[in-house]
Design a protein around this motif. Sequence first.
Motif, mmCIF file in Angstrom:
data_model
loop_
_atom_site.group_PDB
_atom_site.id
_atom_site.type_symbol
_atom_site.label_atom_id
_atom_site.label_comp_id
_atom_site.label_asym_id
_atom_site.label_seq_id
_atom_site.Cartn_x
_atom_site.Cartn_y
_atom_site.Cartn_z
ATOM 1 N N ASP A 80 0.850 -1.176 0.000
ATOM 2 C CA ASP A 80 0.000 0.000 0.000
ATOM 3 C C ASP A 80 0.893 1.234 0.000
ATOM 4 O O ASP A 80 2.089 1.156 0.305
ATOM 5 C CB ASP A 80 -0.906 0.003 1.234
ATOM 6 C CG ASP A 80 -2.145 0.869 1.042
ATOM 7 O OD1 ASP A 80 -2.276 1.480 -0.032
ATOM 8 O OD2 ASP A 80 -2.973 0.930 1.966
ATOM 9 N N GLU A 428 -8.725 3.176 3.522
ATOM 10 C CA GLU A 428 -7.954 1.953 3.723
ATOM 11 C C GLU A 428 -8.753 0.736 3.274
ATOM 12 O O GLU A 428 -9.949 0.605 3.566
ATOM 13 C CB GLU A 428 -7.581 1.814 5.196
ATOM 14 C CG GLU A 428 -6.752 0.580 5.487
ATOM 15 C CD GLU A 428 -6.374 0.485 6.949
ATOM 16 O OE1 GLU A 428 -5.877 -0.582 7.349
ATOM 17 O OE2 GLU A 428 -6.587 1.456 7.684
ATOM 18 N N SER A 502 -1.755 1.824 7.145
ATOM 19 C CA SER A 502 -2.116 1.543 8.528
ATOM 20 C C SER A 502 -1.082 0.682 9.222
ATOM 21 O O SER A 502 -0.366 -0.085 8.617
ATOM 22 C CB SER A 502 -3.453 0.814 8.571
ATOM 23 O OG SER A 502 -3.323 -0.444 7.948
#
Length: 711
Positions: A80, A428, A502
């Motif tokens: 990510d 997310e 995250s």
Amino acid sequence: MSSHRQRLSPPEAKKVPFLMEIFGDKRLDNYHWLRDAGRDPDVQRYLELENKYAESIMSETNGYEFALFNELKARFKEDDISVPVRVGSHYYYQRRYLSKDYVQYCRRFIPNNEAPPSVYDIMPTGPDDPPEEVIIDEEVIKYKNSLENYRITAFKVSPNNKLVAFRENCGTVCVIDSETGAPAEKPIQGCLEFEWAGDEAFLYTRRNAIAEPQVWFHKLGEEQSKDTCLYRTREDLFDLTLEASESKKFLFVKSKTRVTGFVYYFDVSRPETLRFLPPWHLGIDMFVSHRGNQFFIRRSDGEFRSDVLTCPVDNTFETTVLIPHRERVRVEEVRLFADHIAVYELEEGLPKISTYCLPPVGEPLKTLQGGRTVDIFKSELCISRIHGIRDSQFSSSILRICFYTMRMPFSAYDYDMNTGISVLKKKETILGGFDESNYVTESKRAYASDGEEIPISIVYRKNRVKLDGSDPLVLFGYGSYGLGGVMILAVGFSWDGDCGPSSYSNSIASRLTILDRGIIFAIAHVRGGDEKGKQWHENGKLLNKRNTFTDFIACADYLIKSNYCSEDNLCIEGGSAGGMLIGAVLNMRPELFKVAVADVPSVDVLTTILFYPRKRDLEVKAQNYPNILVRTAYQDKLVPFYGPAKFVAKLRDMKTDDNLLLLKCRSDGGHRQMPGSVGRLRQQQQDAFKYTFILKALNMIHAPGSEQSRN
């Protein structure tokens, strides 16, 4: 389920009488010897016996635990990137891979970078667009220099976009050319924080050999030995922090303790010295920003007030109050732009962001009028943060807001302060078929014995609960150091604090595992946290600490009476100072709970809670207790392992029930989990063990090696 090893008997810790007398209060501590791990081999033997006992008890659910572990891993994307941040002619971002321990710091060129920023802008990533530039790869640096552990703790682009300075976890600040990656400066050693002071210098903080905090000025091209010390304090109890103004024309140095703070300012155009910024009073904490010929000051003081004022740069005693103090409202953040100001407030624990247009620089500013309230939060309880320094350009009208809720993953929006238009820039991704519309969030209030309202945040999955008292519920609490359960747990999914990818630990995303199995999750926002302002914190510490415990019990009573759960299916959870909360309420009202989990708990009830020498109801006693899991770490320096170990040893000796009592002491990591992918896997393994323990104690594991349906 089939057992792969013989179930062992609970360990019995030896008793070695040790008499303590403090404040005239005498106590006999039979387990004081557990503190002497360095010299008494029985300490290590006892911890090994406890670990083996826990493994033997949980061995029959190993298959279920492994299935939960795989489920937890499968929820997160392999790779990510953070939300791209526009700085000058480039977008900057971080790229992370869950399978790797390290981060890549990247950027992409903006072809039409002369156009004013818009909320509709997106980073170009097509085959014909400018390619990704990897400025720094932590993994490459680690292996190139044969480093065992390597992290970049700060990454900052110079105002002219030509240089990048970054701080390594060893305290070294390096400066490189942003185009070539070549070193542009000899490394500066021993830095704690740093900020650019124009394009050719920076300020940094450090501590000398006797731990006195200092501020130094470094000019690029010169040896560190020639740096100028701008400020030092003889008090090692003070901490120094650096922050750059949004305008980049001033730096602010704050010297503070836990109860007060004062500010110096550094004019980048006149880098001779630091100047003291009055007005200052004992007990006041100040946060300063700059625009034009004015400083903007956000204050909070010992009377639990918060306000915002402004003063001329050349006459800081001439202050004007822009936002006066209001009861039950706390100003959390102020972010300045060339033509706007954004104000983030908490009212009764709920966030509110307002934006105001500012008059042209040089014109009088006596009050804020015609503000616009950001409406993207809707009615859900959430925690949010304004990103205006790094994540927005001072000259633009675009404000970046990052937030999450009990059912919504981390989300980042760009908000146009002129039009009120907001555009989602990132949400997310949670894998495994997650759909936030399947979950319900509620905000309730319990009443303490003194009449105070205690907020409770609740989340559950639709069509999985009956709300008739038969549903199991996990109640989480913290309430210490002015940090509420919201921040410690992350009321939302997961967030690294910088609108980036995250972190897994302590996220609601992992708790989907129990939500999908019909377990309700709730947070008790007890006194000692900060959800309702500084007074909320003060009313839950020192001689008022007992309020933290009784608030939690009031929340448990409310949830039972409101048919969210019953005494037969109420589970409680807390860690660190929240573990002290769990230990206290277990001793006060053990009949309320079915299961308790205390992680790295600050709970040595024989010594730590001596600030209550007459409160015997906080001590372990001969009574029935619920099923209890206590987890600690041998290398924990903040909450040493012997506190939890003594707690368990005393419980084993005193409790009158046959419920489970397990102590797990891990040898790796400390108070928090290790960073990187190894730390993530360790956390997922620990979460799987914890949830298996809870489900086992609730009798919700029904078949060998099987998973309960989540569809």
